[in-house]
Design a protein around this motif. Sequence first.
Motif, PDB file in Angstrom:
ATOM      1  N   UNK A 353     196.827  24.050  26.079  1.00 56.58           N
ATOM      2  CA  UNK A 353     195.707  23.664  25.208  1.00 56.58           C
ATOM      3  C   UNK A 353     194.818  24.867  24.889  1.00 56.58           C
ATOM      4  N   UNK A 354     194.672  25.767  25.874  1.00 56.45           N
ATOM      5  CA  UNK A 354     193.798  26.926  25.689  1.00 56.45           C
ATOM      6  C   UNK A 354     194.575  28.200  25.340  1.00 56.45           C
ATOM      7  N   UNK A 355     195.860  28.022  24.952  1.00 59.95           N
ATOM      8  CA  UNK A 355     196.721  29.140  24.526  1.00 59.95           C
ATOM      9  C   UNK A 355     196.815  30.223  25.594  1.00 59.95           C
ATOM     10  N   UNK A 356     196.905  29.791  26.869  1.00 61.61           N
ATOM     11  CA  UNK A 356     197.036  30.760  27.963  1.00 61.61           C
ATOM     12  C   UNK A 356     198.514  30.847  28.332  1.00 61.61           C
ATOM     13  N   UNK A 357     199.066  32.051  28.261  1.00 57.02           N
ATOM     14  CA  UNK A 357     200.507  32.197  28.495  1.00 57.02           C
ATOM     15  C   UNK A 357     200.812  32.976  29.775  1.00 57.02           C
ATOM     16  N   UNK A 358     199.780  33.516  30.427  1.00 53.75           N
ATOM     17  CA  UNK A 358     200.042  34.325  31.631  1.00 53.75           C
ATOM     18  C   UNK A 358     199.666  33.587  32.918  1.00 53.75           C
ATOM     19  N   UNK A 359     199.641  32.232  32.859  1.00 57.35           N
ATOM     20  CA  UNK A 359     199.323  31.447  34.062  1.00 57.35           C
ATOM     21  C   UNK A 359     200.474  30.497  34.362  1.00 57.35           C
ATOM     22  N   UNK A 360     200.775  30.389  35.643  1.00 56.94           N
ATOM     23  CA  UNK A 360     201.943  29.616  36.063  1.00 56.94           C
ATOM     24  C   UNK A 360     201.521  28.754  37.261  1.00 56.94           C
TER      25      UNK A 360
END
Length: 456
Positions: A353-360
């Motif tokens: 939703x917040x366009x975060x791609x570096x969190x897993x």
Amino acid sequence: MDNTVKIGQRFPLTIKRLDINGAGIGYYKRKITFVTGALPEEVVVAEVTAVHDRYLEARTHRVKTPSKHRVTPVDPHYGQVGGIELGHLDYAAQLAFKRDVVAQALAKFKPTGWQHYELRPTIGAANPLHYRNKAQFQVRVQDGHVRAGLYAPNSHTLVPLADFATQMPLTLRVINQLCTLLETLNVPIYDEAHNSGIVKTLVVRESSATGEVQLTLVTNSEKLPHQTQLLAAIARDLPMVVSVSQNVNPGKTSLIWGPHTTLLAGVPYITERLQGLDFRLSPQAFLQLNPAQTEVLYAEATKALGLAPHETLVDAYAGIGTIGLALAHTAKEVRGMEVIPEAVADAKMNAELNHITNAHYEVGTAETVFPQWLRQGFKPDAVIVDPPRAGLEPSFIRALLKAKPKKFVYISCNPSTLARDLVPLSRDYQVDYIQSIDMFPQTARCEAIVKFTRKA
Ligand code: SAH
């Protein structure tokens, strides 16, 4: 042992200090006595409520010499329900008390260097009333009317709460209107004595950013009589309720939630805004209860971590990922773990939703997932932990001490387990400071952030 003391007996007592639960401590014939509602330096008439081998429990029958910090509790239910146990203490003194709770815990467990820790003054709330974004109220019929409220301590006696000093007003307005609707529509209400009836608990959560409200009806069975009329009435009278679910939890149980939740009307989530990000909350997702102070808590955690853009961060005990996602734009990579699968699903959805791609985010316990990552060769630069009241597992602490992250921050909601965990942690990590933050004004609960520096 003093066998002569009886329940109901009254005697004057001088109060020396407060214990970690906010009760006054005095000594009756050398026996330690915990007196609810009594303050340091007061002389009260204590009335014994329980007699134990090594201590007495009592309540304040009358205050003979009041403390200069004593105030009249704003809530008329003071003394009848939990959640406002420090209502008789002025707010500045409540904050001083919370810092002292941390000091008391350190003195008990004595981690390395504890006398020299910097205990910063507790950060108070701008508004110490009406802060709770969630009400989880039991529903019962009393005197022929549908009432919602909390149980009296150690009992299943409902104290109806049409108003309550720490709740956000909208949560109560929704609960009160729901009671009226349930009564008007003759929806069967749970009767604990006979394990009959349907509606047991109302869970109402408000988003402080959007004003949206989420309602969950916890029921004794799957059927919910007059459901159609009830949902129509909610849509008509309570338009801010955008998400209505039913959770089925049959029989007599001390757990509020059963295993199954189904959406009855509206959307499956409400949206809250924290640290500039949007978070969708499903009915059972954990969220801090005081939204204004959560911003303060997360800002303090961010400051304590002091991440650099090339660093990797582990967000342990992540809930729906609020901390790690808020920090993702300041880090190279964030990895988090959390034991509740639904919360991890929310964390993943919120990353997207917040366009975060570096969190897993991963499902699992901190003590199993973190060592796995280490075995796979992952070396975190920074770790933040935010465990429940039980604190950290010894095996997690061992893994952390082995990983030796440069930056480490501990958010604790229980000073006792924090002080216990500091014993092994303080051998390899220096405690730079402990910052207590008041997340729960009027209660004895205390939240604290510890900033560490790795010893050379
Ligand atoms: N950091 C989050 C949640 C903190 S509450 C926030 O600020 O909102 C603590 C969380 O730890 C809860 O979501 C709980 O489900 C989770 N938890 C409890 N035991 C755990 C364990 N052993 N390993 C990982 N997570 C755990």
